[in-house]
Scaffold this motif. Structure first.
Motif, PDB file in Angstrom:
ATOM      1  N   GLY A 136      -8.169   1.074  -6.032  1.00 55.57           N
ATOM      2  CA  GLY A 136      -6.842   0.454  -5.972  1.00 55.57           C
ATOM      3  C   GLY A 136      -5.759   1.522  -5.998  1.00 55.57           C
ATOM      4  O   GLY A 136      -5.988   2.672  -6.417  1.00 55.57           O
ATOM      5  N   ALA A 137      -4.550   1.118  -5.555  1.00 53.03           N
ATOM      6  CA  ALA A 137      -3.425   2.059  -5.537  1.00 53.03           C
ATOM      7  C   ALA A 137      -3.020   2.437  -6.961  1.00 53.03           C
ATOM      8  O   ALA A 137      -2.535   3.547  -7.210  1.00 53.03           O
ATOM      9  CB  ALA A 137      -2.246   1.438  -4.795  1.00 53.03           C
ATOM     10  N   LYS A 138      -3.215   1.523  -7.893  1.00 51.05           N
ATOM     11  CA  LYS A 138      -2.882   1.800  -9.299  1.00 51.05           C
ATOM     12  C   LYS A 138      -3.638   3.041  -9.787  1.00 51.05           C
ATOM     13  O   LYS A 138      -3.096   3.906 -10.462  1.00 51.05           O
ATOM     14  CB  LYS A 138      -3.279   0.573 -10.129  1.00 51.05           C
ATOM     15  CG  LYS A 138      -2.927   0.643 -11.587  1.00 51.05           C
ATOM     16  CD  LYS A 138      -3.374  -0.617 -12.307  1.00 51.05           C
ATOM     17  CE  LYS A 138      -2.246  -1.612 -12.426  1.00 51.05           C
ATOM     18  NZ  LYS A 138      -2.625  -2.831 -13.177  1.00 51.05           N
TER      19      LYS A 138
ATOM     20  N   TRP B 246       8.115  -0.878 -11.232  1.00 49.46           N
ATOM     21  CA  TRP B 246       6.793  -1.465 -11.518  1.00 49.46           C
ATOM     22  C   TRP B 246       6.359  -0.857 -12.846  1.00 49.46           C
ATOM     23  O   TRP B 246       6.229   0.358 -12.957  1.00 49.46           O
ATOM     24  CB  TRP B 246       5.822  -1.117 -10.392  1.00 49.46           C
ATOM     25  CG  TRP B 246       4.451  -1.709 -10.548  1.00 49.46           C
ATOM     26  CD1 TRP B 246       4.146  -2.992 -10.900  1.00 49.46           C
ATOM     27  CD2 TRP B 246       3.196  -1.043 -10.326  1.00 49.46           C
ATOM     28  NE1 TRP B 246       2.785  -3.171 -10.922  1.00 49.46           N
ATOM     29  CE2 TRP B 246       2.180  -1.999 -10.567  1.00 49.46           C
ATOM     30  CE3 TRP B 246       2.838   0.245  -9.939  1.00 49.46           C
ATOM     31  CZ2 TRP B 246       0.827  -1.683 -10.447  1.00 49.46           C
ATOM     32  CZ3 TRP B 246       1.492   0.553  -9.811  1.00 49.46           C
ATOM     33  CH2 TRP B 246       0.504  -0.406 -10.063  1.00 49.46           C
TER      34      TRP B 246
ATOM     35  N   ASN C 222       9.280   4.125  -4.793  1.00 44.84           N
ATOM     36  CA  ASN C 222       8.516   2.918  -4.456  1.00 44.84           C
ATOM     37  C   ASN C 222       9.387   2.012  -3.587  1.00 44.84           C
ATOM     38  O   ASN C 222      10.097   1.157  -4.073  1.00 44.84           O
ATOM     39  CB  ASN C 222       8.073   2.207  -5.758  1.00 44.84           C
ATOM     40  CG  ASN C 222       7.464   0.828  -5.504  1.00 44.84           C
ATOM     41  OD1 ASN C 222       7.690  -0.127  -6.236  1.00 44.84           O
ATOM     42  ND2 ASN C 222       6.683   0.717  -4.460  1.00 44.84           N
TER      43      ASN C 222
ATOM     44  N   ASN D 186       8.663  -3.064  -5.817  1.00 47.57           N
ATOM     45  CA  ASN D 186       8.311  -4.156  -6.730  1.00 47.57           C
ATOM     46  C   ASN D 186       9.098  -3.860  -7.994  1.00 47.57           C
ATOM     47  O   ASN D 186       8.874  -2.814  -8.596  1.00 47.57           O
ATOM     48  CB  ASN D 186       6.800  -4.139  -7.020  1.00 47.57           C
ATOM     49  CG  ASN D 186       6.400  -5.144  -8.088  1.00 47.57           C
ATOM     50  OD1 ASN D 186       7.221  -5.957  -8.517  1.00 47.57           O
ATOM     51  ND2 ASN D 186       5.152  -5.078  -8.523  1.00 47.57           N
TER      52      ASN D 186
ATOM     53  N   ASP E 110       4.936   5.694  -3.523  1.00 44.05           N
ATOM     54  CA  ASP E 110       4.045   4.521  -3.530  1.00 44.05           C
ATOM     55  C   ASP E 110       4.496   3.590  -2.419  1.00 44.05           C
ATOM     56  O   ASP E 110       5.524   2.919  -2.528  1.00 44.05           O
ATOM     57  CB  ASP E 110       4.145   3.848  -4.909  1.00 44.05           C
ATOM     58  CG  ASP E 110       3.288   2.598  -5.029  1.00 44.05           C
ATOM     59  OD1 ASP E 110       2.796   2.100  -3.997  1.00 44.05           O
ATOM     60  OD2 ASP E 110       3.129   2.110  -6.165  1.00 44.05           O
TER      61      ASP E 110
ATOM     62  N   ILE F  59       2.802   1.000  -0.992  1.00 44.92           N
ATOM     63  CA  ILE F  59       1.850  -0.113  -0.915  1.00 44.92           C
ATOM     64  C   ILE F  59       2.397  -1.329  -0.162  1.00 44.92           C
ATOM     65  O   ILE F  59       1.649  -2.107   0.411  1.00 44.92           O
ATOM     66  CB  ILE F  59       1.384  -0.503  -2.339  1.00 44.92           C
ATOM     67  CG1 ILE F  59       0.189  -1.469  -2.320  1.00 44.92           C
ATOM     68  CG2 ILE F  59       2.492  -1.099  -3.180  1.00 44.92           C
ATOM     69  CD1 ILE F  59      -1.124  -0.821  -2.319  1.00 44.92           C
ATOM     70  N   TYR F  60       3.751  -1.505  -0.138  1.00 48.82           N
ATOM     71  CA  TYR F  60       4.329  -2.673   0.549  1.00 48.82           C
ATOM     72  C   TYR F  60       4.871  -2.323   1.940  1.00 48.82           C
ATOM     73  O   TYR F  60       5.678  -3.068   2.500  1.00 48.82           O
ATOM     74  CB  TYR F  60       5.463  -3.281  -0.309  1.00 48.82           C
ATOM     75  CG  TYR F  60       4.962  -3.897  -1.601  1.00 48.82           C
ATOM     76  CD1 TYR F  60       4.315  -5.128  -1.607  1.00 48.82           C
ATOM     77  CD2 TYR F  60       5.115  -3.242  -2.824  1.00 48.82           C
ATOM     78  CE1 TYR F  60       3.841  -5.693  -2.786  1.00 48.82           C
ATOM     79  CE2 TYR F  60       4.642  -3.798  -4.007  1.00 48.82           C
ATOM     80  CZ  TYR F  60       4.008  -5.023  -3.974  1.00 48.82           C
ATOM     81  OH  TYR F  60       3.536  -5.585  -5.144  1.00 48.82           O
TER      82      TYR F  60
ATOM     83  N   SER G  79      -4.686  -3.483  -0.781  1.00 51.17           N
ATOM     84  CA  SER G  79      -4.483  -4.710  -1.566  1.00 51.17           C
ATOM     85  C   SER G  79      -3.490  -5.687  -0.960  1.00 51.17           C
ATOM     86  O   SER G  79      -3.799  -6.869  -0.789  1.00 51.17           O
ATOM     87  CB  SER G  79      -4.030  -4.348  -2.974  1.00 51.17           C
ATOM     88  OG  SER G  79      -5.013  -3.586  -3.608  1.00 51.17           O
ATOM     89  N   LYS G  80      -2.278  -5.212  -0.675  1.00 48.39           N
ATOM     90  CA  LYS G  80      -1.211  -6.137  -0.295  1.00 48.39           C
ATOM     91  C   LYS G  80      -1.226  -6.420   1.210  1.00 48.39           C
ATOM     92  O   LYS G  80      -1.086  -7.558   1.630  1.00 48.39           O
ATOM     93  CB  LYS G  80       0.154  -5.578  -0.707  1.00 48.39           C
ATOM     94  CG  LYS G  80       0.192  -4.968  -2.108  1.00 48.39           C
ATOM     95  CD  LYS G  80       0.191  -5.956  -3.240  1.00 48.39           C
ATOM     96  CE  LYS G  80       0.185  -5.228  -4.583  1.00 48.39           C
ATOM     97  NZ  LYS G  80       0.288  -6.088  -5.726  1.00 48.39           N
TER      98      LYS G  80
ATOM     99  N   ARG H 260     -10.327  -3.641  -4.610  1.00 45.32           N
ATOM    100  CA  ARG H 260      -9.977  -2.409  -5.286  1.00 45.32           C
ATOM    101  C   ARG H 260     -10.131  -1.155  -4.403  1.00 45.32           C
ATOM    102  O   ARG H 260     -10.891  -0.235  -4.736  1.00 45.32           O
ATOM    103  CB  ARG H 260     -10.783  -2.227  -6.605  1.00 45.32           C
ATOM    104  CG  ARG H 260     -10.770  -3.392  -7.546  1.00 45.32           C
ATOM    105  CD  ARG H 260      -9.390  -3.960  -7.853  1.00 45.32           C
ATOM    106  NE  ARG H 260      -8.491  -2.990  -8.439  1.00 45.32           N
ATOM    107  CZ  ARG H 260      -7.214  -2.863  -8.025  1.00 45.32           C
ATOM    108  NH1 ARG H 260      -6.710  -3.605  -7.058  1.00 45.32           N
ATOM    109  NH2 ARG H 260      -6.434  -1.985  -8.605  1.00 45.32           N
TER     110      ARG H 260
HETATM  111  C1  LIG Z   1       4.368  -1.018  -6.564  1.00 46.42           C
HETATM  112  C2  LIG Z   1       2.909  -1.260  -6.714  1.00 46.42           C
HETATM  113  N1  LIG Z   1       2.066  -0.223  -6.593  1.00 46.42           N
HETATM  114  C3  LIG Z   1       0.743  -0.390  -6.741  1.00 46.42           C
HETATM  115  C4  LIG Z   1       0.207  -1.639  -7.037  1.00 46.42           C
HETATM  116  C5  LIG Z   1      -1.265  -1.765  -7.291  1.00 46.42           C
HETATM  117  O1  LIG Z   1      -2.029  -1.963  -6.189  1.00 46.42           O
HETATM  118  P1  LIG Z   1      -3.597  -2.063  -6.333  1.00 46.42           P
HETATM  119  O2  LIG Z   1      -3.920  -3.510  -6.551  1.00 46.42           O
HETATM  120  O3  LIG Z   1      -4.112  -1.553  -5.024  1.00 46.42           O
HETATM  121  O4  LIG Z   1      -4.028  -1.224  -7.471  1.00 46.42           O
HETATM  122  C6  LIG Z   1       1.056  -2.733  -7.200  1.00 46.42           C
HETATM  123  C7  LIG Z   1       0.503  -4.050  -7.557  1.00 46.42           C
HETATM  124  O5  LIG Z   1       1.168  -4.942  -8.023  1.00 46.42           O
HETATM  125  C8  LIG Z   1       2.437  -2.541  -7.018  1.00 46.42           C
HETATM  126  O6  LIG Z   1       3.293  -3.562  -7.137  1.00 46.42           O
END
Ligand SMILES: Cc1ncc(COP(=O)(O)O)c(C=O)c1O
Length: 396
Positions: A101-103, A127, A173, A177, A205, A207-208, A239-240, A248
């Protein structure tokens, strides 16, 4: 059990308020209440079929063993090609690390870069995971507030003023988020110049990046120049964009020595991300564009619906999100002596209107509620109607 059994690092971690409200919503549902959720942090769509098929094929082909910690060579290659093709970032496969996952990619980057006492600049609303992860790495988060009147694009002057000799990195980011804010190429250029002037790492980041509206074209900061790329870690994942939160799979792209350090860390912590999910991620990166576009287009319709309904509620307002799937609604005018902050309001709405929202305090934005539009149009309409009606009886 000894009284001081827990390490300081976990004592400092607070239980996530988002999970607390989600747990309360689940409990109410289990008791038979018809709770509607505007708290989701994930797309409600199923993972597209070609991705699932690739996972099944991986299983039947026996791709069920360890892979290199940094990821399947085919996936690192696919990420490297994606970044060149879509983002204008030139990173060889050795500069790519596949993560759980990106987290996990954010965590690996912070653990590789941050020493105890280092400061990391984060823009609020943020976030919340960034703050906890910075602290886990031994660092200090330094918050720079972005203002709604600027569409939540942070001020570059405020960014530069927050830098001290201890500042090691800044986290970007966009789309963001929880605000959905995005920034211009010019903004990124100015931020990159500040990072260069003060020799900072940039964690971006993204991710979106695919969930963007009104024709907004996302720009990756690492694509601006070779100098910027040499100090940037680009973070993204499946993920998104591909509705794959449970699989993951995230990744980072960085200068090779940083990627190597993150990979060494993964060797000792998680080893590789799931082999089957990695094979599915290769298929995701090659997915025909119209499949992602159909999800994006539906999100744009829902955004317009949600923004319209929020602005229709007396005392509520919001900026227009340019990306992601959240509206950050300002509820300051609604607060009363009895319900005097966003946490109390979110709890009250859950109990009285049976609608789950996330209080903005979680994101460093007190006086707001995060409303997710990662749910059907019908659910958005029903949930907002319930909120509007319930607010007529808000206790004073
Ligand atoms: C800004 C941001 N980065 C990363 C993630 C995490 O992504 P992942 O589910 O791939 O770990 C989220 C998930 O809510 C997010 O909002």
């Amino acid at each position: 059990m000894p009284t001081d059994a827990l390490a300081l690092r976990t004592q400092a971690l607070k239980a996530s308020p988002t999970l607390a409200i989600t747990a309360k919503a689940k409990k109410l549902r289990a008791e038979g209440h018809n709770v509607l959720s505007l708290a989701a942090g994930e797309p409600d769509f199923n993972t597209p079929e070609p991705i699932c098929e690739a996972a099944v094929k991986a299983m039947t082909d026996g791709l069920t063993k360890y892979t290199p910690s940094a990821g399947l060579p085919s996936l690192r290659e696919a990420v490297s090609e994606k970044l060149a093709r879509e983002n204008g970032i030139r990173v060889p496969p050795e500069g790519v690390v596949v993560t759980c996952g990106a987290k996990h990619a954010v965590f690996g980057s912070l653990m590789a870069l941050i020493d105890p006492g280092d400061e990391v600049i984060v823009f609020a609303p943020y976030w919340m995971t960034y703050l906890d992860q910075i602290v886990l790495a031994g660092g200090f988060p330094v918050i720079v507030e972005a203002k709604p009147q600027d569409g939540f694009a942070p001020s570059v002057q405020a960014f530069e003023q927050a830098i001290t000799p201890r500042t090691k990195a800044v986290i970007l980011n966009f789309p963001c988020n929880p605000t959905g804010a995005a920034v211009t190429r010019e903004w990124l250029g100015q931020a990159a110049a500040i990072a260069a002037r003060h020799d900072l790492w940039v964690l971006s980041d993204e991710i979106y990046e695919k969930l963007v509206y009104d024709g907004y074209e996302p720009v990756s900061v690492a694509s601006l120049s070779e100098e910027t790329a040499s100090r940037t870690i680009t973070i993204n994942g499946c993920s998104k964009t591909y509705a794959m939160t449970g699989w993951r799979i995230g990744y980072l792209a960085a200068p090779t020595r940083v990627a190597q350090a993150v990979s060494n860390l993964q060797d000792q912590v998680t080893s590789n991300a799931t082999s089957i999910a990695q094979a599915a991620a290769v298929a995701a990166l090659l997915l025909p564009a119209h499949i992602v576009e159909s999800m994006r287009a539906e999100f744009e319709i829902r955004r317009d619906l949600m923004v319209g309904l929020v602005r229709d509620v007396p005392g509520m307002s919001c900026t227009l999100p340019q990306g992601a799937f959240y509206v950050l609604a300002n509820v300051k005018q609604l607060l009363t002596p009895a319900i005097d902050d966003d946490c109390r309001l979110a709890t009250w709405l859950l109990e009285k209107a049976q609608v789950a929202t996330v209080p903005g305090s979680v994101f460093g934005a007190p006086g707001t509620l995060r409303l997710s539009f990662a749910c059907s149009q019908e659910q958005i309409r029903d949930a907002m109607a319930r909120i509007r009606e319930a607010l007529c009886n808000l206790p004073h």
